[in-house]
Design an enzyme around this catalytic site. Structure first.
Site, short mmCIF file in Angstrom:
data_model
loop_
_atom_site.label_atom_id
_atom_site.label_comp_id
_atom_site.label_asym_id
_atom_site.label_seq_id
_atom_site.Cartn_x
_atom_site.Cartn_y
_atom_site.Cartn_z
CB SER A 156 -1.01 -0.08 1.48
OG SER A 156 -1.66 1.05 1.34
CE1 TYR A 169 -4.11 -1.80 5.11
CE2 TYR A 169 -3.37 0.24 4.38
CZ TYR A 169 -3.87 -0.66 4.21
OH TYR A 169 -4.05 -1.25 2.83
P1 NDP Z 1 -11.53 -5.75 -0.60
O1 NDP Z 1 -12.01 -5.19 0.76
O2 NDP Z 1 -12.41 -5.82 -1.71
O3 NDP Z 1 -10.83 -6.97 -0.55
C1 NDP Z 1 -10.21 -7.52 0.45
C2 NDP Z 1 -10.23 -8.94 0.24
O4 NDP Z 1 -9.36 -9.61 1.22
C3 NDP Z 1 -11.37 -9.78 0.24
O5 NDP Z 1 -11.50 -10.63 -0.88
C4 NDP Z 1 -11.65 -10.42 1.60
O6 NDP Z 1 -12.38 -11.54 1.28
C5 NDP Z 1 -10.05 -10.65 2.01
N1 NDP Z 1 -9.77 -11.02 3.27
C6 NDP Z 1 -10.15 -10.21 4.17
N2 NDP Z 1 -9.66 -10.89 5.59
C7 NDP Z 1 -9.38 -12.20 4.96
C8 NDP Z 1 -9.00 -13.24 5.80
N3 NDP Z 1 -8.99 -13.34 7.18
N4 NDP Z 1 -8.81 -14.52 4.86
C9 NDP Z 1 -8.85 -14.46 3.53
N5 NDP Z 1 -9.18 -13.35 3.09
C10 NDP Z 1 -9.62 -12.27 3.58
O7 NDP Z 1 -10.45 -4.46 -0.98
P2 NDP Z 1 -9.18 -4.57 -2.00
O8 NDP Z 1 -9.44 -5.47 -3.22
O9 NDP Z 1 -9.03 -3.18 -2.12
O10 NDP Z 1 -8.02 -5.01 -0.92
C11 NDP Z 1 -6.97 -5.88 -1.53
C12 NDP Z 1 -5.53 -5.29 -1.04
O11 NDP Z 1 -5.27 -4.26 -1.60
C13 NDP Z 1 -5.66 -5.56 0.48
O12 NDP Z 1 -4.28 -5.97 0.92
C14 NDP Z 1 -5.38 -4.01 0.92
O13 NDP Z 1 -4.77 -3.84 1.86
C15 NDP Z 1 -4.78 -3.41 -0.43
N6 NDP Z 1 -4.99 -1.83 -0.80
C16 NDP Z 1 -6.10 -1.32 -1.19
C17 NDP Z 1 -6.46 -0.23 -1.30
C18 NDP Z 1 -7.57 0.27 -1.98
O14 NDP Z 1 -7.56 1.61 -1.87
N7 NDP Z 1 -8.66 -0.43 -2.30
C19 NDP Z 1 -5.09 0.67 -1.36
C20 NDP Z 1 -3.96 0.05 -1.01
C21 NDP Z 1 -3.91 -1.21 -0.68
P3 NDP Z 1 -13.25 -12.41 2.53
O15 NDP Z 1 -13.81 -11.21 3.28
O16 NDP Z 1 -14.36 -13.24 1.53
O17 NDP Z 1 -12.37 -13.20 3.15
#
Ligand code: NDP
Length: 259
Positions: A156, A169
């Protein structure tokens, strides 16, 4: 007439660019993980999808298969080492190998440190840091055995520009950045390591922040400036499709307008 030993055989060569890669993705049920799975599958990769919400994984798998792609999924909670290990096992049993693991699952519980949200701190450490380590732990024995592999960690920009409320974070993300660099140096060419740091991306991510005030400020900012998840997916495809000897290290992708 050429002697027999001079007969030119067709030049058959292992071509890493054309190999249909087997790619495991954590956090594939929404946002960046989902967009990446769809783009990779459309380009011919065999994707192995993990997350906790199996309904979302099932419908993504169905969409990919109906479009002619190949996908398998398994319920995966990355806070459990055994779940990460069995996601990698699924790649091996369904498709025979693992070329790439994308440690993408992540959460953000943003809060001032003085609010002492220990539960939120633990959630971020468990998912963002330990979850990534469990993915690495699951993939490395396979990569060592195969002699090749690729680890892509979704980090990030929060770890690059440190701001209030994002301390823990950012710390989890910077821990992943540090581990990625160590992994790269230890690889000695056996596997590749890529860290991708997105800025604001249009996904459900900020909507999951528990603190109402912080959630609404960040969601509004995201609505104003966020870039599509496909921008991150394209970077993943770029990193993966390089020749085996080319390692794409760190990529930062953010809205042009972001501070
Ligand atoms: P989303 O919330 O759409 O996706 C997050 C994903 O993580 C979901 O598929 C969720 O699936 C999964 N997840 C959360 N907890 C768990 C767990 N315990 N086990 C397995 N899967 C888990 O957000 P993003 O797509 O934006 O996020 C993806 C990555 O990008 C993250 O690492 C985030 O930190 C990073 N990021 C995002 C930014 C943004 O602005 N969106 C900016 C910078 C970085 P489920 O709940 O079904 O388990």
């Amino acid at each position: 007439m050429f002697p027999e030993f001079c007969i030119v055989q067709p030049f058959i060569r292992y071509d890493p660019w054309n190999r249909k890669k087997v790619v495991a993705i954590t956090g594939a049920s929404s946002g960046i993980g989902e967009a990446t799975a769809e783009l990779l599958a459309a380009k011919g990769a065999k994707v192995v999808l993990g997350a906790r919400r199996t309904d979302a994984l099932a419908s993504l798998t169905d969409r990919i298969q109906k479009a002619g792609g190949q996908a398998a999924y398994q319920q995966t909670d990355v806070t459990r080492q055994t779940d990460a290990a069995s996601l990698v096992q699924l790649a091996l049993s369904a498709f025979g190998r693992l070329d790439v693991i994308i440690n993408n699952a992540g959460v953000s519980q943003l809060q001032l440190l003085e609010d002492v949200d220990v539960e939120g701190w633990e959630q971020m450490i468990d998912v963002n840091l330990k979850g990534t380590l469990y993915g690495i732990a699951a993939a490395l024995p396979v990569f060592k055995m195969q002699g090749y592999g690729h680890i892509i960690n979704i980090i990030s920009t929060a770890g690059i520009s440190i701001v209030p409320t994002m301390g823990v974070y950012a710390a989890t993300k910077n821990a992943v950045r540090t581990i990625s660099e160590a992994l790269r140096q230890e690889s000695k060419g056996r596997w590749r390591v890529t860290g991708i740091s997105p800025g604001f991306v249009d996904t459900p991510f900020t909507g999951k922040i528990r603190n109402e005030g912080i959630r609404s400020v960040l969601t509004q900012r995201a609505n104003e400036i966020a870039i599509p998840a496909s921008a991150i997916a394209e970077a993943v495809v770029y990193a993966i499709s390089q020749p085996d000897q080319v390692d794409i290290g760190d990529i930062v992708i953010r809205p042009a307008i972001q501070d």
